[in-house]
Design an enzyme around this catalytic site. Structure first.
Site, PDB file in Angstrom:
ATOM      1  N   HIS A 245       0.841  -1.196   0.000  1.00  0.00           N
ATOM      2  CA  HIS A 245       0.000   0.000   0.000  1.00  0.00           C
ATOM      3  C   HIS A 245       0.880   1.251   0.000  1.00  0.00           C
ATOM      4  O   HIS A 245       0.636   2.202   0.738  1.00  0.00           O
ATOM      5  CB  HIS A 245      -0.934   0.010   1.210  1.00  0.00           C
ATOM      6  CG  HIS A 245      -2.027  -1.014   1.140  1.00  0.00           C
ATOM      7  ND1 HIS A 245      -3.171  -0.841   0.395  1.00  0.00           N
ATOM      8  CD2 HIS A 245      -2.139  -2.251   1.704  1.00  0.00           C
ATOM      9  CE1 HIS A 245      -3.956  -1.907   0.506  1.00  0.00           C
ATOM     10  NE2 HIS A 245      -3.349  -2.788   1.290  1.00  0.00           N
ATOM     11  N   ASP A 308      -0.278  -5.131   5.810  1.00  0.00           N
ATOM     12  CA  ASP A 308      -1.285  -6.002   5.200  1.00  0.00           C
ATOM     13  C   ASP A 308      -1.164  -6.026   3.678  1.00  0.00           C
ATOM     14  O   ASP A 308      -0.636  -5.102   3.066  1.00  0.00           O
ATOM     15  CB  ASP A 308      -2.687  -5.531   5.587  1.00  0.00           C
ATOM     16  CG  ASP A 308      -2.953  -4.098   5.154  1.00  0.00           C
ATOM     17  OD1 ASP A 308      -2.059  -3.248   5.319  1.00  0.00           O
ATOM     18  OD2 ASP A 308      -4.047  -3.826   4.637  1.00  0.00           O
ATOM     19  N   GLU A 309      -1.653  -7.091   3.096  1.00  0.00           N
ATOM     20  CA  GLU A 309      -1.901  -7.206   1.661  1.00  0.00           C
ATOM     21  C   GLU A 309      -0.698  -6.818   0.806  1.00  0.00           C
ATOM     22  O   GLU A 309      -0.814  -6.085  -0.182  1.00  0.00           O
ATOM     23  CB  GLU A 309      -3.119  -6.353   1.274  1.00  0.00           C
ATOM     24  CG  GLU A 309      -4.401  -6.787   1.968  1.00  0.00           C
ATOM     25  CD  GLU A 309      -5.592  -5.915   1.628  1.00  0.00           C
ATOM     26  OE1 GLU A 309      -6.709  -6.439   1.567  1.00  0.00           O
ATOM     27  OE2 GLU A 309      -5.404  -4.695   1.436  1.00  0.00           O
ATOM     28  N   VAL A 310       0.481  -7.318   1.168  1.00  0.00           N
ATOM     29  CA  VAL A 310       1.654  -7.098   0.331  1.00  0.00           C
ATOM     30  C   VAL A 310       1.500  -7.962  -0.917  1.00  0.00           C
ATOM     31  O   VAL A 310       1.534  -9.189  -0.849  1.00  0.00           O
ATOM     32  CB  VAL A 310       2.949  -7.437   1.085  1.00  0.00           C
ATOM     33  CG1 VAL A 310       4.150  -7.266   0.167  1.00  0.00           C
ATOM     34  CG2 VAL A 310       3.082  -6.547   2.321  1.00  0.00           C
ATOM     35  N   GLU A 360      -0.768  -9.979   8.953  1.00  0.00           N
ATOM     36  CA  GLU A 360       0.347 -10.477   8.151  1.00  0.00           C
ATOM     37  C   GLU A 360       1.711 -10.289   8.802  1.00  0.00           C
ATOM     38  O   GLU A 360       2.689 -10.921   8.379  1.00  0.00           O
ATOM     39  CB  GLU A 360       0.343  -9.801   6.772  1.00  0.00           C
ATOM     40  CG  GLU A 360      -0.797 -10.233   5.867  1.00  0.00           C
ATOM     41  CD  GLU A 360      -2.015  -9.343   5.972  1.00  0.00           C
ATOM     42  OE1 GLU A 360      -2.741  -9.224   4.977  1.00  0.00           O
ATOM     43  OE2 GLU A 360      -2.251  -8.771   7.057  1.00  0.00           O
TER      44      GLU A 360
END
Length: 692
Positions: A245, A308-310, A360
């Site tokens: 992000h 998060d959400e790499v 994560e």
């Protein structure tokens, strides 16, 4: 028509006859009503005894100002005090995790007292006291009672994303006012994202200058927010999302990206490839400067690193990064992220900060001082607690996804059947509602946060056993009014939005019909809006009909109750007929309305509402006889399947109850026990897709 709608809501919520003691939200740990009441008139004054705390004095002044607006009373400052506030010691000037927030509040016919171990407890007591103001034909009063109260969890937060759509200072402040009213105590301030870098950096001004479109908080404004929050007993925890992000970081610093190239602020929604390079020492040099600067700016011990959400594709595609991983024995992207986090942990520790991040970041190498914020679910939170990590729950509290209040309210960070020892359970600190900002603007954000977040606040404050949905909804209606008095616009913003939507030629009847339909429908749930409106982005005006609709329709919920009462509790079907007749008339009027191209574009929604009401009206008179046949039932259910499709991200939330009504009309009750008959109705009315 308005009178009939108001009567419907009043009947369903039973607000009129409930005392203010029965309307409290969050519900205190222990409430004991006592006979009598303390009059509230112009002579009503409050004295703060012992060591003063300007935060408590300011809270008293704010409360009396709001009471004055509601009552019309001008409170004297020279009268004999009727309320005494006492505490043992002042709380720290900046709120801290684990403060004692307990208090005792006693109200008698002659006076009242607040006793707390510190001034933070006094602030929580005042939030309760403010809700207790009541009135009858004799005037204003506080009901006599003894209240002993303390929160169930020490971390009761709201995450505010100011990145995807910019949310200015006035939004932050009124959000803090709402949080204080329902005893929330953490503002999670999400200030960097793919779509914007929203905070001033003096060490690297290029970050906010190039990554924000000019919309960012100066450091002086951040200090103002921290002080405003602290005055209300609220901590401010900043989040700087790393290493994914990260697009807005790379606009000014492409050299620390995992892939070379030019970067621009992201305008779309989703998970994107740009990721910081964990193998580049320039990355850590920049972060050392920036995080050190932010650690000095934000006094809270916690600093959120996101995590998060790499997306990870840039790491896999980089020969240099892959070589680094082989050299250091890192077998996966998760291992590489753990390596990155260990370096960030060193920076934070050097600056006296404690790391918190999304699920994560959990990895065997993560220090036990770190805390986990779970967006994946209770299982993730429990796993972290078993491994020795503190954590908070956000899964189930994603208020941006527009789920009904009941879903959030029954979601518990520490369910009674969870498999944890007492020591492990103590590591679950509480939870946070999350207001991600893809689909909100400063005009609409209040309607997505409030009043549902007040129910989440209760889940995090009140005893676990406080779970009655009907009572929660009744009290939430009252709390919503109090939140309006604070200046929150979750209700007041709707009328001007609809006037603009309808156009200058709209008549009062047009606006009345639009308001009724907007109060009936709801935005689609979860992530379906992105599929309904795939071309929307950061530059798209969020001024559609869906933006005037609210996530939990009280009118639709009331109709569902009317239908179920008629089917399963033997009550009259006539209120259902009256409601559906009213709704169909509004939909039919709008179907032929040409006051605005935007109204005309919503015709498919009005068509569906009219058709659903028509099916309900055909079924309702036959409920008692059950004379409709199976072929008719199947035809109606098939039609309802089609009508359940949303239009322009709006859906009809009461449709499952209409399905039950249709089934009941074709299912004779004779010789079938009521419980078994209900079971059959519910089974036959459930769509096939929902059964899978």
């Amino acid at each position: 028509m308005i009178a009939r709608i108001s009567a419907l809501l009043l009947a369903m919520t039973s607000i009129a006859n409930a005392s203010s003691l029965e309307n409290l939200m969050p519900v205190p740990a222990n409430v004991k009503p006592v006979d009598g009441a303390l009059p509230v008139n112009a002579d009503f004054t409050i004295a703060i005894e012992g060591t003063g705390d300007p935060r408590v004095s300011a809270a008293v002044d704010r409360m009396l100002a709001r009471w004055g607006a509601r009552t019309g009373l001008a409170f004297r400052k020279d009268a004999k005090p009727l309320v005494a506030i006492r505490w043992n010691q002042p709380a720290p000037p900046i709120p801290t995790l684990g403060e004692d927030e307990s208090y005792a509040l006693e109200i008698t016919p002659t006076g009242a007292s607040i006793d707390a171990p510190n001034s933070t407890g006094a602030l929580r007591a005042l939030a309760t006291l403010e809700q207790l103001l009541d009135a009858n034909t004799d005037g204003w009063f506080l009901p006599a009672a003894k209240i002993e109260d303390a929160p169930r969890f020490p971390w009761r937060g709201l995450m505010l994303d100011v990145c995807r759509h910019w949310q200015p200072m006035e939004v932050v402040k009124r959000t803090l006012d709402g949080m204080a009213a329902v005893k929330m105590n953490v503002l999670h301030f999400h200030v960097t994202e793919d779509q914007g870098f929203r905070i001033e950096s003096k060490t690297h001004p290029e970050l906010h200058e190039q990554g924000s479109d000019g919309n960012f908080f100066t450091q002086e404004e951040v200090r103002e927010i921290i002080a405003y929050a602290a005055e209300r007993g609220i901590r401010v925890v900043p989040e700087f999302d790393l290493p994914g992000h990260a697009t807005s970081w790379l606009v000014s610093h492409p050299e620390i990206g995992s892939k070379s190239g030019n970067y621009a602020i992201e305008r779309r929604w989703g998970i994107f490839e740009p990721t910081l390079d964990p193998t580049n020492e320039q990355t850590y040099a920049l972060l050392d400067d920036f995080l050190g600067e932010m650690a000095a700016l934000f006094p809270d011990p916690f600093l959120h690193i996101g995590g998060d959400e790499v997306e990870g594709s840039q790491w896999k595609e980089s020969a240099a990064i892959q070589a680094f991983m082989r050299e250091h024995g890192l077998e996966s992207n998760a291992d590489l992220q753990a390596h990155f986090n260990s370096r960030i942990q060193q920076i934070l520790a050097k600056n006296g900060k404690r790391m918190i991040g999304w699920d994560e970041i959990l990895h065997p190498e993560l220090p036990k001082t770190a805390a986990i914020q779970s967006w994946r679910g209770i299982d993730s939170l429990v796993a972290a607690a078993k491994q020795g990590y503190s954590g908070i729950l956000s899964n189930g509290y994603y208020i941006d996804l527009c789920h009904p209040t009941a879903d959030h309210y029954l979601n518990d960070p520490l369910p009674p059947d969870v498999d944890l020892t007492d020591e492990e359970a103590a590591r679950i600190l509480g939870g946070e509602a999350t207001m991600w900002a893809e689909w909100v603007t400063p005009e609409t954000i209040d309607s997505r946060i409030w009043p549902r977040t007040a129910a989440i606040a209760e889940r995090l404050w009140s005893p676990r056993e406080v779970r009655d949905l009907d009572d929660m909804h009744r009290r939430l209606a009252v709390t919503s009014r109090r939140l309006e008095e604070l200046g929150l616009s979750h209700v007041s913003s709707i009328a001007p939005m609809l006037r603009r939507f309808a156009g200058d030629s709209a008549t009062p009847a047009d606006l009345q019909n639009l308001r009724l339909v907007s109060d009936i429908v709801e935005p689609v749930k979860g992530y379906r809006r992105g599929k309904q409106q795939p071309h929307a982005n950061q530059l798209t005006p969020l001024t559609g009909f869906v933006d005037a609709a609210r996530p939990d329709s009280a009118l639709s919920r009331a109709l569902v109750r009317q239908i179920d009462d008629a089917l399963f509790s033997g009550r009259s079907i006539q209120p259902v007929v009256e409601t559906l007749t009213l709704w169909k008339a509004a939909a039919d009027a709008l179907r032929i309305n040409d006051s605005s191209p935007r109204v005309a574009a919503m015709k498919p929604l009005f068509d569906r509402l009219s058709e659903v009401c028509a099916i309900g009206l055909e079924a309702a008179p036959e409920v008692e006889s059950g004379t409709k046949d199976a072929a008719w039932r199947q035809a109606q259910l098939s039609t309802l399947d089609t009508l359940s499709e949303p239009h322009d991200a709006c859906e009809l939330p009461f449709l499952p109850a209409i399905r039950r009504l249709v089934v009941a009309t074709s299912l004779p009750r004779q010789d079938i026990p009521p419980a078994q008959w209900r079971e059959q109705v519910e089974a036959l009315s459930t769509p096939a897709a929902a059964k899978r």
